[in-house]
Every structure is written in C-alpha cells, then in structure tokens.
Scaffold this active site. Structure first.
Site, PDB file in Angstrom:
ATOM      1  N   HIS A 172       0.803  -1.239   0.000  1.00 45.00           N
ATOM      2  CA  HIS A 172       0.000   0.000   0.000  1.00 45.00           C
ATOM      3  C   HIS A 172       0.826   1.274   0.000  1.00 45.00           C
ATOM      4  CE1 HIS A 172       0.957  -0.119   4.290  1.00 45.00           C
ATOM      5  NE2 HIS A 172       0.715   1.182   4.292  1.00 45.00           N
TER       6      HIS A 172
HETATM    7  C1  UD1 Z   1      -1.900   5.769   5.471  1.00 41.54           C
HETATM    8  C2  UD1 Z   1      -0.589   6.347   5.995  1.00 41.54           C
HETATM    9  C3  UD1 Z   1       0.482   5.267   5.916  1.00 41.54           C
HETATM   10  C4  UD1 Z   1       0.038   3.998   6.621  1.00 41.54           C
HETATM   11  C5  UD1 Z   1      -1.313   3.545   6.100  1.00 41.54           C
HETATM   12  C6  UD1 Z   1      -1.806   2.392   6.925  1.00 41.54           C
HETATM   13  C7  UD1 Z   1      -0.236   8.730   5.580  1.00 41.54           C
HETATM   14  C8  UD1 Z   1       0.448   9.738   4.761  1.00 41.54           C
HETATM   15  N1  UD1 Z   1      -0.150   7.451   5.169  1.00 41.54           N
HETATM   16  O1  UD1 Z   1      -1.712   5.442   4.116  1.00 41.54           O
HETATM   17  O2  UD1 Z   1       1.662   5.742   6.557  1.00 41.54           O
HETATM   18  O3  UD1 Z   1       0.996   2.995   6.384  1.00 41.54           O
HETATM   19  O4  UD1 Z   1      -2.259   4.640   6.225  1.00 41.54           O
HETATM   20  O5  UD1 Z   1      -2.729   1.626   6.225  1.00 41.54           O
HETATM   21  O6  UD1 Z   1      -0.858   9.082   6.561  1.00 41.54           O
HETATM   22  N2  UD1 Z   1      -9.214   4.640   1.412  1.00 41.54           N
HETATM   23  C9  UD1 Z   1     -10.464   4.073   1.394  1.00 41.54           C
HETATM   24  N3  UD1 Z   1     -11.034   3.762   2.595  1.00 41.54           N
HETATM   25  C10 UD1 Z   1     -10.441   3.996   3.797  1.00 41.54           C
HETATM   26  C11 UD1 Z   1      -9.171   4.595   3.794  1.00 41.54           C
HETATM   27  C12 UD1 Z   1      -8.577   4.912   2.601  1.00 41.54           C
HETATM   28  O7  UD1 Z   1     -11.045   3.845   0.342  1.00 41.54           O
HETATM   29  O8  UD1 Z   1     -11.034   3.667   4.849  1.00 41.54           O
HETATM   30  C13 UD1 Z   1      -8.569   4.946   0.122  1.00 41.54           C
HETATM   31  C14 UD1 Z   1      -8.861   6.347  -0.407  1.00 41.54           C
HETATM   32  O9  UD1 Z   1      -8.940   6.266  -1.803  1.00 41.54           O
HETATM   33  C15 UD1 Z   1      -7.612   7.114  -0.020  1.00 41.54           C
HETATM   34  C16 UD1 Z   1      -6.532   6.066  -0.124  1.00 41.54           C
HETATM   35  O10 UD1 Z   1      -7.144   4.848   0.290  1.00 41.54           O
HETATM   36  O11 UD1 Z   1      -7.382   8.211  -0.841  1.00 41.54           O
HETATM   37  C17 UD1 Z   1      -5.325   6.335   0.735  1.00 41.54           C
HETATM   38  O12 UD1 Z   1      -5.720   6.542   2.096  1.00 41.54           O
HETATM   39  P1  UD1 Z   1      -4.830   7.455   3.073  1.00 41.54           P
HETATM   40  O13 UD1 Z   1      -5.314   7.358   4.457  1.00 41.54           O
HETATM   41  O14 UD1 Z   1      -4.653   8.810   2.500  1.00 41.54           O
HETATM   42  O15 UD1 Z   1      -3.395   6.800   2.978  1.00 41.54           O
HETATM   43  P2  UD1 Z   1      -2.957   5.284   3.154  1.00 41.54           P
HETATM   44  O16 UD1 Z   1      -2.411   4.815   1.862  1.00 41.54           O
HETATM   45  O17 UD1 Z   1      -4.035   4.503   3.794  1.00 41.54           O
HETATM   46  N1  UDP Z   2      -3.499  -5.599   9.010  1.00 42.53           N
HETATM   47  C1  UDP Z   2      -4.749  -6.120   9.298  1.00 42.53           C
HETATM   48  N2  UDP Z   2      -5.519  -6.518   8.253  1.00 42.53           N
HETATM   49  C2  UDP Z   2      -5.122  -6.435   6.956  1.00 42.53           C
HETATM   50  C3  UDP Z   2      -3.843  -5.905   6.687  1.00 42.53           C
HETATM   51  C4  UDP Z   2      -3.060  -5.491   7.745  1.00 42.53           C
HETATM   52  O1  UDP Z   2      -5.131  -6.225  10.455  1.00 42.53           O
HETATM   53  O2  UDP Z   2      -5.888  -6.815   6.070  1.00 42.53           O
HETATM   54  C5  UDP Z   2      -2.668  -5.157  10.134  1.00 42.53           C
HETATM   55  C6  UDP Z   2      -1.301  -5.756  10.206  1.00 42.53           C
HETATM   56  O3  UDP Z   2      -1.350  -7.023  10.824  1.00 42.53           O
HETATM   57  C7  UDP Z   2      -0.528  -4.713  10.999  1.00 42.53           C
HETATM   58  C8  UDP Z   2      -1.183  -3.429  10.560  1.00 42.53           C
HETATM   59  O4  UDP Z   2      -2.422  -3.773   9.973  1.00 42.53           O
HETATM   60  O5  UDP Z   2      -0.767  -4.864  12.387  1.00 42.53           O
HETATM   61  C9  UDP Z   2      -0.295  -2.753   9.557  1.00 42.53           C
HETATM   62  O6  UDP Z   2      -0.994  -1.710   8.962  1.00 42.53           O
HETATM   63  P1  UDP Z   2      -0.631  -1.165   7.535  1.00 42.53           P
HETATM   64  O7  UDP Z   2       0.138  -2.172   6.781  1.00 42.53           O
HETATM   65  O8  UDP Z   2      -1.880  -0.670   6.953  1.00 42.53           O
HETATM   66  O9  UDP Z   2       0.263   0.105   7.877  1.00 42.53           O
HETATM   67  P2  UDP Z   2       1.802   0.325   8.251  1.00 42.53           P
HETATM   68  O10 UDP Z   2       2.152  -0.564   9.370  1.00 42.53           O
HETATM   69  O11 UDP Z   2       2.602   0.078   7.018  1.00 42.53           O
HETATM   70  O12 UDP Z   2       1.859   1.764   8.606  1.00 42.53           O
END
Ligand code: UD1
Ligand code: UDP
Length: 363
Positions: free
Chosen positions: A214
């Site tokens: 992601h």
């Molecule tokens: C964010 C964090 C990243 C973290 C990740 C965990 C920042 C800059 N990034 O990235 O560090 O590793 O969360 O998962 O804060 N979206 C949905 N539904 C949701 C959430 C997101 O559809 O509930 C989609 C939207 O299109 C959105 C995109 O995912 O634009 C990205 O979501 P966003 O929270 O901006 O960043 P992440 O990639 O989730």
């Molecule tokens: N995770 C989860 N379900 C999923 C994918 C990830 O519970 O389908 C958990 C994973 O086990 C870990 C956390 O989400 O505890 C990591 O989150 P993510 O990878 O979104 O973000 P990051 O750690 O890279 O910031």
C-alpha cells in the site's frame, strides 16, 4: 492525567489497544479518531475485536491530498484542544493523523508524547519519513521501540525525554496471538474471508505467500506496482493478498490483472495474525506487518529498498528488494533465514506499562 490521543489509520488502532487498556486503569484518556481510515474493515473491525474504547470524537476528515487531509485535521484538533485543555497530546507512528495531532498541540504549548518515535528510513520522499521527523522534533516525551530509534534521535540532537520502552506492537502480538488461535480454526479463517478474486478452497497452511502492498512509493508508481504483480504471477505458490483500498483502486486504474493472486478484502487483526503465522513467507511494504512476521517467526520479503526496522534484517528473517520483478521473485523464492539466530530487539511485551510509568514521572 488527562491525555488527548489522536488516532486515525489502521496501524494506530492496533497500537492504541495495549496502551489505552493500561493507561485508563489510572488516568483519563480522550480518544479522537480523525477519520483518516473509515471503511468498516479499515477501522470499526479493530475497535470491535480489540476492545478499543469508542472514540469521544470522530472528526470525519476522510481521504484527500496531503495538504487538504492534514489541514482539515489540524483545524479540528486545534478546536478540540482549546475546548478540552488536556495535560498532553499522545500520537502514534507516522501518518498524517500523527503530524496533525502533534502540530496542533505543539502550537498551543501542550506537550506532545510520541509513541514509536525515532524510526528513520532515511528516504525523505516517503510522506511517513517527513511526518515522523517533524513529529519527533516537536515532541516532549519520545517512546522509542528499539535502541536503533534512540540512536537515530541522538544523531539529530534529540536526547531529552527519550525512552527505550519497547514496542507496543510486540505487546499487541503477544497478547492477541493466543486469542486468535483459540478463535480461528483454519476452516473458520477461510470461510470468514471476503474473496474478491481467485479461490481459497485449496489453500493450506505454509502453502501460500501472504502479501500486502500500500505504500505510496509502490502504488503511485505504475511501473513499480506492475513489477510487483508480475513477480507475484510467477511465484511457486499462490499469493494471498488482503488488499488495501488504495491499491485496489490503483490496480483498476492501471489495468493490472492479478494472476496467481487471491485477492481478499482487508481482514481484522486476529485473522491477520493467523494468516501471518501460517504463511510460507510474508511479502509486504507494510511497516507493521514486516515486524509481525518477525515476531511470529515467518520469514519476510520487504518490497522496499529501505526499512526503519533494521533489526528484522539480522540473520535473514527479513530481506529488502529492489522493486523489480526479478529481484522480488528471486528473494521471495530463494532466501532462507538462519532459524537458530534471533535477537530480542522489541522489548519484553510490556511496552505499554513502561510508557505509562514514563508519563507518570513526567506529570
Ligand atoms: C496511510 C498512511 C500510511 C500507513 C497507512 C496504513 C499517511 C500519509 N499514510 O496510508 O503511513 O501505512 O495509512 O494503512 O498518513 N481509502 C479508502 N477507505 C479507507 C481509507 C482509505 O477507500 O477507509 C482509500 C482512499 O482512496 C484514499 C486512499 O485509500 O485516498 C489512501 O488513504 P490514506 O489514508 O490517505 O493513505 P494510506 O495509503 O491509507
Ligand atoms: N493488518 C490487518 N488486516 C489487513 C492488513 C493489515 O489487520 O488486512 C494489520 C497488520 O497485521 C498490521 C497493521 O495492519 O498490524 C499494519 O498496517 P498497515 O500495513 O496498513 O500500515 P503500516 O504498518 O505500514 O503503517
């Protein structure tokens, strides 16, 4: 002590669970969900299964470009701080929710307590690296999960208020893995999955790779995301992939047709622990998951050129790749950890207690 805690993204819910449980035994916590993650399987599921208290406030900020998302959070968090007047602001990790919480508090001279401080990838292109550096430099108490994190801060001149407390994610894994094992037989694990593409019928333990992707640097670059899926298509076992909504949207946009990949909706934390411990290997660009793989003794290939969690690289338990098809394939199929060698870099599973002690002394 009255703390206001800001969380908003999936990994922050998981980190908040162990800390909130301990902190609330003696103190008051006002929990604020920014709404950065909002789908039920990216947010509610964690509150329900981990018993995280219902947030007092949900700011409903949602998705948006960095400036828009962070700006909206800042405005709303500042309002809340002026009204609630807490003794401190607690933030986790490195997301936009982290930075917004820290910055809003710091400007109002409210002390900032940062859990998971001091991590560095030394890649300033990552939004997370910017968020964590800025947050650390305006924090009063910095809870580091590892000695490496303490050393990183020292190199930047931050030594005051720095504590090596261990990692709250280790607390979460140790506490929840036994619960997960008792609740999820293999059959239940499979039958609970929401499959989007492919079939899980013939999936068996240790006969699949578990993948999550992601990170902006992988997903927003079409060439890199295509290379990742090309590598997955040639793996010697199926690749089970709980897909992040960001990646789901982009594979459609780039016309990627995943092959040899079983796409499923994101799963809760307990099933995720089970999928991780039963996988042959984990393939991921997630910060949290590469650590959980290490904690659950599943080898990992991190689909990035750097990692903040360098301890996991020791003895080959985690391996970095150049994000091209050949390197991913080669490292996924041909690397093996030295199973006799493992350090213990993430503490003793009682990080939450240690952080509460540190905060008590501060007050
Ligand atoms: C964010 C964090 C990243 C973290 C990740 C965990 C920042 C800059 N990034 O990235 O560090 O590793 O969360 O998962 O804060 N979206 C949905 N539904 C949701 C959430 C997101 O559809 O509930 C989609 C939207 O299109 C959105 C995109 O995912 O634009 C990205 O979501 P966003 O929270 O901006 O960043 P992440 O990639 O989730
Ligand atoms: N995770 C989860 N379900 C999923 C994918 C990830 O519970 O389908 C958990 C994973 O086990 C870990 C956390 O989400 O505890 C990591 O989150 P993510 O990878 O979104 O973000 P990051 O750690 O890279 O910031």
């Amino acid at each position: 002590m009255r703390l206001l805690t800001v969380i908003g993204a999936r990994p922050q819910f998981i980190k908040a669970a162990p800390f909130s449980a301990v902190f609330r035994q003696q103190h008051k916590e006002i929990l604020v969900h920014t709404g950065q993650h909002y789908d039920a399987n990216m947010s509610d599921v964690f509150f329900n299964e981990l018993g995280i208290p219902k947030p007092e406030y949900n700011l409903g900020v949602g998705s948006g470009n960095h400036g828009v998302q962070t700006g909206r959070m800042l405005e709303k968090i500042e309002e809340l701080l002026l009204c609630e007047k807490p003794d401190g602001m607690l933030v986790y990790g490195d997301t936009n929710s982290t930075l917004a919480g820290a910055l809003a508090a710091s400007k109002l001279h409210i002390p900032v307590f940062h859990i998971e401080a001091g991590l560095r990838s030394f890649n300033m292109i990552m939004p997370e690296e910017q968020n964590r550096i800025l947050t650390d430099h305006i924090s009063t108490i910095l809870s580091c999960p590892t000695q490496t994190a303490v050393d990183n801060l020292a190199r930047e001149g931050i030594t005051k208020g720095v504590h090596n407390t261990g990692d709250v994610m280790y607390d979460a894994v140790l506490y929840n893995i036994e619960i997960a094992k008792s609740r999820f037989s293999w059959d239940k694990l499979i039958s609970d999955m929401h499959v989007l593409e492919g079939s899980v019928l013939n999936l068996t333990a240790k006969n699949y790779y578990l993948a999550t992707v992601h990170r902006a640097e992988n997903t927003d670059d079409k060439r890199r995301l295509c290379a990742i899926f090309e590598a997955f298509s040639e793996m010697d076992m199926p690749v089970l992939m709980p897909i992040h909504p960001r990646t789901r949207k982009l594979i459609l946009q780039y016309d990627i047709i995943p092959t040899n990949v079983i796409l499923i909706e994101p799963v809760g934390y307990l099933p995720m622990l089970m999928l991780t411990s039963n996988a042959k290997k984990v393939l991921t660009d997630s910060g949290g998951l590469q650590k959980e793989a290490w904690m659950l003794e599943t080898p990992c290939v991190t689909i990035r050129e750097q990692t903040e969690w360098i301890e996991t690289l020791e003895c080959g338990w985690n391996v970095l790749v150049h994000v091209n098809k050949e390197d991913i394939l080669n490292k996924a199929m041909n690397t093996k950890p030295d199973i006799n060698k493992r350090g213990n870099p993430f503490g003793d599973g009682h990080a939450a207690e240690k952080i509460v002690e540190v905060l008590k002394d501060y007050k």
